[in-house]
Design a protein around this motif. Structure first.
Motif, PDB file in Angstrom:
ATOM      1  N   ILE A   6       0.740  -0.985   0.449  1.00 30.25           N
ATOM      2  CA  ILE A   6       0.303   0.077   0.066  1.00 30.25           C
ATOM      3  C   ILE A   6       0.619   1.115   0.282  1.00 30.25           C
ATOM      4  O   ILE A   6       1.960   1.384   0.568  1.00 30.25           O
ATOM      5  CB  ILE A   6      -0.659  -0.196   1.505  1.00 30.25           C
ATOM      6  N   GLY A   7      -0.009   2.061  -0.348  1.00 26.89           N
ATOM      7  CA  GLY A   7       1.428   3.856  -0.978  1.00 26.89           C
ATOM      8  C   GLY A   7       0.790   4.443  -0.237  1.00 26.89           C
ATOM      9  O   GLY A   7       1.845   5.130  -0.271  1.00 26.89           O
ATOM     10  N   GLY A   8       0.141   4.937   0.729  1.00 26.22           N
ATOM     11  CA  GLY A   8      -0.733   6.030   1.243  1.00 26.22           C
ATOM     12  C   GLY A   8      -1.838   6.045   1.931  1.00 26.22           C
ATOM     13  O   GLY A   8      -0.951   5.549   2.969  1.00 26.22           O
ATOM     14  N   MET A   9      -2.973   5.823   2.024  1.00 20.36           N
ATOM     15  CA  MET A   9      -3.694   5.670   2.396  1.00 20.36           C
ATOM     16  C   MET A   9      -4.904   4.687   2.291  1.00 20.36           C
ATOM     17  O   MET A   9      -4.792   3.785   1.026  1.00 20.36           O
ATOM     18  CB  MET A   9      -5.325   7.079   2.134  1.00 20.36           C
ATOM     19  N   VAL A  10      -5.409   4.253   3.412  1.00 17.04           N
ATOM     20  CA  VAL A  10      -6.478   3.081   3.099  1.00 17.04           C
ATOM     21  C   VAL A  10      -7.316   3.904   3.421  1.00 17.04           C
ATOM     22  O   VAL A  10      -7.520   4.343   4.700  1.00 17.04           O
ATOM     23  CB  VAL A  10      -6.155   1.755   4.155  1.00 17.04           C
ATOM     24  N   LEU A  11      -8.600   3.015   3.568  1.00 16.85           N
ATOM     25  CA  LEU A  11      -9.921   3.626   3.526  1.00 16.85           C
ATOM     26  C   LEU A  11     -10.036   2.182   4.295  1.00 16.85           C
ATOM     27  O   LEU A  11     -10.340   1.336   4.425  1.00 16.85           O
ATOM     28  CB  LEU A  11     -11.155   3.600   2.535  1.00 16.85           C
ATOM     29  N   ALA A  12     -10.335   2.281   5.596  1.00 15.35           N
ATOM     30  CA  ALA A  12     -10.713   1.604   6.555  1.00 15.35           C
ATOM     31  C   ALA A  12     -11.875   1.586   7.575  1.00 15.35           C
ATOM     32  O   ALA A  12     -11.850   2.242   7.636  1.00 15.35           O
ATOM     33  CB  ALA A  12      -9.485   1.196   7.426  1.00 15.35           C
ATOM     34  N   CYS A  13     -12.848  -0.118   7.000  1.00 15.79           N
ATOM     35  CA  CYS A  13     -14.806   0.222   7.861  1.00 15.79           C
ATOM     36  C   CYS A  13     -13.976  -0.481   9.656  1.00 15.79           C
ATOM     37  O   CYS A  13     -13.337  -1.569   8.979  1.00 15.79           O
ATOM     38  CB  CYS A  13     -14.877  -0.166   6.732  1.00 15.79           C
ATOM     39  N   MET A  14     -14.606  -0.311  10.371  1.00 14.98           N
ATOM     40  CA  MET A  14     -15.627  -1.385  11.134  1.00 14.98           C
ATOM     41  C   MET A  14     -15.982  -2.523  10.652  1.00 14.98           C
ATOM     42  O   MET A  14     -16.785  -2.752  10.303  1.00 14.98           O
ATOM     43  CB  MET A  14     -16.064  -0.966  12.266  1.00 14.98           C
ATOM     44  N   GLY A  15     -14.816  -4.077  11.118  1.00 15.26           N
ATOM     45  CA  GLY A  15     -15.518  -4.916  10.705  1.00 15.26           C
ATOM     46  C   GLY A  15     -16.408  -5.839  12.425  1.00 15.26           C
ATOM     47  O   GLY A  15     -17.303  -5.785  12.353  1.00 15.26           O
ATOM     48  N   THR A  16     -15.375  -6.035  13.139  1.00 14.68           N
ATOM     49  CA  THR A  16     -16.062  -6.234  14.547  1.00 14.68           C
ATOM     50  C   THR A  16     -15.624  -5.569  15.667  1.00 14.68           C
ATOM     51  O   THR A  16     -15.156  -5.151  15.454  1.00 14.68           O
ATOM     52  CB  THR A  16     -16.001  -7.364  15.025  1.00 14.68           C
ATOM     53  N   LEU A  17     -16.521  -5.471  16.322  1.00 16.07           N
ATOM     54  CA  LEU A  17     -16.048  -4.779  18.120  1.00 16.07           C
ATOM     55  C   LEU A  17     -16.608  -5.809  19.048  1.00 16.07           C
ATOM     56  O   LEU A  17     -17.649  -5.932  19.010  1.00 16.07           O
ATOM     57  CB  LEU A  17     -16.736  -3.242  17.640  1.00 16.07           C
ATOM     58  N   THR A  18     -15.199  -5.836  19.592  1.00 16.58           N
ATOM     59  CA  THR A  18     -15.696  -6.269  21.308  1.00 16.58           C
ATOM     60  C   THR A  18     -15.539  -5.335  21.963  1.00 16.58           C
ATOM     61  O   THR A  18     -14.167  -4.591  21.770  1.00 16.58           O
ATOM     62  CB  THR A  18     -15.048  -8.044  21.321  1.00 16.58           C
ATOM     63  N   PRO A  19     -15.269  -6.286  23.496  1.00 18.62           N
ATOM     64  CA  PRO A  19     -14.658  -5.146  24.978  1.00 18.62           C
ATOM     65  C   PRO A  19     -13.158  -5.575  24.562  1.00 18.62           C
ATOM     66  O   PRO A  19     -12.017  -5.328  25.107  1.00 18.62           O
ATOM     67  CB  PRO A  19     -15.069  -5.457  25.697  1.00 18.62           C
ATOM     68  N   VAL A  20     -12.659  -6.680  23.732  1.00 18.09           N
ATOM     69  CA  VAL A  20     -11.347  -6.641  23.461  1.00 18.09           C
ATOM     70  C   VAL A  20     -10.709  -6.075  22.374  1.00 18.09           C
ATOM     71  O   VAL A  20      -9.096  -5.700  22.936  1.00 18.09           O
ATOM     72  CB  VAL A  20     -11.217  -8.373  24.050  1.00 18.09           C
ATOM     73  N   GLU A  21     -11.163  -6.342  21.435  1.00 21.06           N
ATOM     74  CA  GLU A  21     -10.670  -6.349  20.016  1.00 21.06           C
ATOM     75  C   GLU A  21     -11.102  -4.692  19.107  1.00 21.06           C
ATOM     76  O   GLU A  21     -12.413  -6.018  19.326  1.00 21.06           O
ATOM     77  CB  GLU A  21      -9.607  -7.227  19.707  1.00 21.06           C
ATOM     78  N   ILE A  22     -10.653  -4.032  18.403  1.00 17.98           N
ATOM     79  CA  ILE A  22     -11.181  -3.772  16.856  1.00 17.98           C
ATOM     80  C   ILE A  22     -11.074  -4.660  15.658  1.00 17.98           C
ATOM     81  O   ILE A  22      -9.488  -4.212  15.947  1.00 17.98           O
ATOM     82  CB  ILE A  22     -11.383  -2.498  17.225  1.00 17.98           C
ATOM     83  N   ASN A  23     -11.537  -5.117  15.041  1.00 19.71           N
ATOM     84  CA  ASN A  23     -11.523  -5.590  13.350  1.00 19.71           C
ATOM     85  C   ASN A  23     -11.765  -4.729  13.002  1.00 19.71           C
ATOM     86  O   ASN A  23     -12.462  -4.846  12.360  1.00 19.71           O
ATOM     87  CB  ASN A  23     -11.588  -6.961  13.550  1.00 19.71           C
ATOM     88  N   LEU A  24     -10.572  -4.138  11.707  1.00 16.82           N
ATOM     89  CA  LEU A  24     -11.299  -3.335  10.666  1.00 16.82           C
ATOM     90  C   LEU A  24     -10.529  -3.895   9.159  1.00 16.82           C
ATOM     91  O   LEU A  24      -9.994  -4.568   9.332  1.00 16.82           O
ATOM     92  CB  LEU A  24     -10.288  -2.185  10.880  1.00 16.82           C
ATOM     93  N   GLU A  25     -11.555  -3.438   8.461  1.00 19.73           N
ATOM     94  CA  GLU A  25     -11.637  -4.626   6.776  1.00 19.73           C
ATOM     95  C   GLU A  25     -10.913  -3.255   6.344  1.00 19.73           C
ATOM     96  O   GLU A  25     -11.238  -2.127   6.790  1.00 19.73           O
ATOM     97  CB  GLU A  25     -12.832  -5.344   6.315  1.00 19.73           C
ATOM     98  N   ILE A  26      -9.141  -4.066   5.225  1.00 23.24           N
ATOM     99  CA  ILE A  26      -9.428  -2.851   4.332  1.00 23.24           C
ATOM    100  C   ILE A  26     -10.352  -2.606   3.555  1.00 23.24           C
ATOM    101  O   ILE A  26     -10.182  -3.824   2.245  1.00 23.24           O
ATOM    102  CB  ILE A  26      -7.842  -2.686   4.126  1.00 23.24           C
ATOM    103  N   TRP A  27     -10.814  -1.618   3.465  1.00 20.68           N
ATOM    104  CA  TRP A  27     -12.008  -1.555   1.767  1.00 20.68           C
ATOM    105  C   TRP A  27     -11.127  -1.500   0.700  1.00 20.68           C
ATOM    106  O   TRP A  27     -11.409  -1.888  -0.294  1.00 20.68           O
ATOM    107  CB  TRP A  27     -12.809  -0.677   2.634  1.00 20.68           C
ATOM    108  N   SER A  28     -10.569  -0.222   0.655  1.00 21.83           N
ATOM    109  CA  SER A  28      -9.796   0.263  -0.832  1.00 21.83           C
ATOM    110  C   SER A  28      -8.783   0.993  -0.151  1.00 21.83           C
ATOM    111  O   SER A  28      -8.289   1.275   1.085  1.00 21.83           O
ATOM    112  CB  SER A  28     -10.952   1.019  -1.395  1.00 21.83           C
ATOM    113  N   THR A  29      -7.447   1.184  -1.176  1.00 21.52           N
ATOM    114  CA  THR A  29      -6.373   1.961  -0.880  1.00 21.52           C
ATOM    115  C   THR A  29      -6.138   3.853  -1.783  1.00 21.52           C
ATOM    116  O   THR A  29      -7.008   3.032  -3.376  1.00 21.52           O
ATOM    117  CB  THR A  29      -5.294   0.983  -1.692  1.00 21.52           C
ATOM    118  N   HIS A  30      -5.839   4.209  -2.105  1.00 22.67           N
ATOM    119  CA  HIS A  30      -5.920   4.926  -1.615  1.00 22.67           C
ATOM    120  C   HIS A  30      -4.252   6.091  -2.200  1.00 22.67           C
ATOM    121  O   HIS A  30      -3.926   6.034  -1.009  1.00 22.67           O
ATOM    122  CB  HIS A  30      -6.419   6.376  -1.411  1.00 22.67           C
ATOM    123  N   LYS A  31      -4.165   6.599  -3.006  1.00 25.48           N
ATOM    124  CA  LYS A  31      -2.617   7.354  -3.901  1.00 25.48           C
ATOM    125  C   LYS A  31      -2.948   8.851  -2.173  1.00 25.48           C
ATOM    126  O   LYS A  31      -1.931   9.373  -1.604  1.00 25.48           O
ATOM    127  CB  LYS A  31      -1.967   8.284  -5.021  1.00 25.48           C
TER     128      LYS A  31
END
Length: 65
Positions: A6-31
């Motif tokens: 990845i060369g610059g920016m990513v659009l990361a979106c919430m996948g799952t959220l628990t009291p212990v962890e947050i999982n983000l999904e990389i949706w797209s990449t951008h310069k």
């Protein structure tokens, strides 16, 4: 996709959220941050309740905190 591909920016979106962890999904990449913001707005039309963030992964690659 790895951070090294990845060369610059990513659009990361919430996948799952628990009291212990947050999982983000990389949706797209951008310069440029502006292109990432456009993608976030467009995704928001289809998924208005999902939280997405533009993240500059260049800081991660450099190891900055």
């Amino acid at each position: 996709m790895t951070v090294n591909e990845i060369g610059g920016m990513v659009l990361a979106c919430m996948g799952t959220l628990t009291p212990v962890e947050i999982n983000l999904e990389i949706w797209s990449t951008h310069k440029y941050l502006s292109a990432c913001h456009v993608a976030a707005a467009e995704r928001g039309f289809d998924y208005p309740d999902q939280q997405c963030f533009c993240v500059d992964v260049r800081d991660i690659l450099r190891g900055e905190k």
